[in-house]
Design a protein around this motif. Structure first.
Motif, PDB file in Angstrom:
ATOM      1  N   VAL A 106     -62.333  17.174  -8.730  1.00 25.28           N
ATOM      2  CA  VAL A 106     -62.270  17.497  -7.304  1.00 25.28           C
ATOM      3  C   VAL A 106     -62.945  16.404  -6.475  1.00 25.28           C
ATOM      4  O   VAL A 106     -62.419  15.982  -5.440  1.00 25.28           O
ATOM      5  CB  VAL A 106     -62.897  18.885  -7.025  1.00 25.28           C
ATOM      6  N   VAL A 107     -64.093  15.924  -6.933  1.00 26.02           N
ATOM      7  CA  VAL A 107     -64.804  14.865  -6.199  1.00 26.02           C
ATOM      8  C   VAL A 107     -63.949  13.601  -6.131  1.00 26.02           C
ATOM      9  O   VAL A 107     -63.795  12.996  -5.059  1.00 26.02           O
ATOM     10  CB  VAL A 107     -66.179  14.579  -6.852  1.00 26.02           C
ATOM     11  N   SER A 109     -60.732  13.418  -6.417  1.00 29.09           N
ATOM     12  CA  SER A 109     -59.561  13.711  -5.587  1.00 29.09           C
ATOM     13  C   SER A 109     -59.875  13.574  -4.105  1.00 29.09           C
ATOM     14  O   SER A 109     -59.095  12.988  -3.349  1.00 29.09           O
ATOM     15  CB  SER A 109     -59.046  15.121  -5.855  1.00 29.09           C
ATOM     16  N   VAL A 110     -60.999  14.109  -3.689  1.00 30.68           N
ATOM     17  CA  VAL A 110     -61.384  14.040  -2.275  1.00 30.68           C
ATOM     18  C   VAL A 110     -61.652  12.603  -1.858  1.00 30.68           C
ATOM     19  O   VAL A 110     -61.180  12.147  -0.802  1.00 30.68           O
ATOM     20  CB  VAL A 110     -62.605  14.955  -2.004  1.00 30.68           C
ATOM     21  N   VAL A 111     -62.404  11.873  -2.681  1.00 29.55           N
ATOM     22  CA  VAL A 111     -62.682  10.467  -2.362  1.00 29.55           C
ATOM     23  C   VAL A 111     -61.381   9.665  -2.330  1.00 29.55           C
ATOM     24  O   VAL A 111     -61.154   8.866  -1.416  1.00 29.55           O
ATOM     25  CB  VAL A 111     -63.689   9.871  -3.375  1.00 29.55           C
ATOM     26  N   PHE A 168     -58.372  10.781  -1.734  1.00 31.29           N
ATOM     27  CA  PHE A 168     -57.578  11.175  -0.568  1.00 31.29           C
ATOM     28  C   PHE A 168     -58.010  10.405   0.672  1.00 31.29           C
ATOM     29  O   PHE A 168     -57.187   9.866   1.406  1.00 31.29           O
ATOM     30  CB  PHE A 168     -57.706  12.677  -0.314  1.00 31.29           C
ATOM     31  N   PHE A 169     -59.323  10.339   0.904  1.00 36.11           N
ATOM     32  CA  PHE A 169     -59.802   9.647   2.103  1.00 36.11           C
ATOM     33  C   PHE A 169     -59.615   8.137   2.015  1.00 36.11           C
ATOM     34  O   PHE A 169     -59.450   7.472   3.035  1.00 36.11           O
ATOM     35  CB  PHE A 169     -61.265  10.005   2.381  1.00 36.11           C
ATOM     36  N   LYS A 218     -55.423   7.711   2.419  1.00 35.05           N
ATOM     37  CA  LYS A 218     -54.651   8.219   3.552  1.00 35.05           C
ATOM     38  C   LYS A 218     -54.322   7.084   4.520  1.00 35.05           C
ATOM     39  O   LYS A 218     -55.042   6.087   4.622  1.00 35.05           O
ATOM     40  CB  LYS A 218     -55.383   9.346   4.263  1.00 35.05           C
TER      41      LYS A 218
END
Length: 81
Positions: free
Chosen positions: A65-66, A68-70, A72-73, A76
């Motif tokens: 999850v960590v 994935s979030v990093v 994504f940002f 993008k």
């Protein structure tokens, strides 16, 4: 001897072809490539931490999850000013 393909090909005139569909397709391809690459990397990381390292499901899920979030940002699309 005449070329068989001479009639089927027309000479290219630079600047007269509409490439908007090609540009859209290329942008779509690049977008899908980067998001599928992130998903593949996160899946491999999850499975490696869970089974390869033997840390268990919960730590593997948290790390995934960590990342994935990093990811994504970082991936993008930036808005033009």
């Amino acid at each position: 001897m005449a070329d068989q393909h001479a009639e089927a090909t027309a000479p290219h005139v630079h600047g007269e072809m509409n490439i908007s569909e090609q540009a859209w397709t290329w942008a779509l391809f690049l977008g899908l490539t980067k998001w599928v690459s992130l998903a593949t990397a996160v899946t491999i990381l999850f499975l490696t931490v869970w089974f390869g390292v033997g840390a268990g499901f919960v730590p593997a899920f948290i790390v995934s999850v960590v990342v994935s979030v990093v990811g994504f940002f970082m991936l993008k699309t930036k808005k033009a000013h």
